[in-house]
Design a protein around this motif. Structure first.
Motif: not given
Length: 203
Positions: A35-43, A46-50
């Protein structure tokens, strides 16, 4: 059941419980890590898209600044040339007009690759009037009849003045594209991109 047997059973249960506890703890830890890895990947995504989105906005803003500036420069150079022709000699203004026309053409070529369809549609109408004004000015420059020359110059000046509100529409659409504003102004006409709005703030 003898006491030895009971002791063995208790020992087995205890070892099993310890092993099961270890397995459960490991599974829970793995799930938490996942779950931690998934959250980090999502962040990260998201940062890359932004970041990519901001890069595109910055590129668009730079393009729009240049397009707006050079459209105005081109119009102002033609206006100066028209007034110079009314007065007499216009050699210096002719050279400036040539530079303005070249700069505007180069900027439009870039804008056609990155600008939104809405901006391109509106700006193409501005450019059409600028092109008409330029053609008329070149014809007027060769006009031998002073009276006819003055009449035609006044017509060109009127045409150049009429472009101002159209340029205001282009800028309004540009501001929306680069998120400088959240909505178009009340006077904006999305159907034809023209308006009778003549506030001096649009100059």
């Amino acid at each position: 059941m003898s006491g030895a047997t009971v002791s063995v059973i208790v020992a087995i249960v205890g070892v099993g419980g310890t092993l099961a506890s270890a397995v459960i703890t490991q599974v829970l830890a793995q799930r938490a890590e996942s779950r931690r890895s998934d959250r980090e990947e999502w962040v990260r995504i998201a940062e890359q898209r932004a970041s990519e989105d901001q890069r595109k906005i910055d590129q668009l803003r730079s393009c729009y600044v240049q397009l707006n500036a050079h459209d105005r420069y081109y119009r102002d150079a033609m206006l100066a040339y028209a007034y110079a022709l009314k007065s007499g000699s216009a050699d210096a203004e002719a050279a400036e007009l040539s530079n303005a026309r070249r700069a505007q053409r180069d900027t439009r070529a870039e804008a056609q690759l990155v600008a939104s369809d809405a901006v391109l549609e509106l700006e193409s109408r501005v450019n059409a009037h600028l092109t008409t004004a330029y053609r008329d000015l070149m014809e007027v420059a060769g006009e031998s009849d002073p009276s006819a020359r003055q009449v035609r110059l006044n017509q060109v000046i009127d045409l150049l003045d009429s472009i101002i509100p159209q340029q205001g529409h282009v800028r309004a659409r540009m501001r929306l594209d680069v998120r400088a504003t959240q909505e178009l102004p009340d006077w904006y006409n999305p159907e034809i991109g023209l308006t009778t709005h003549h506030q001096t703030s649009h100059r």
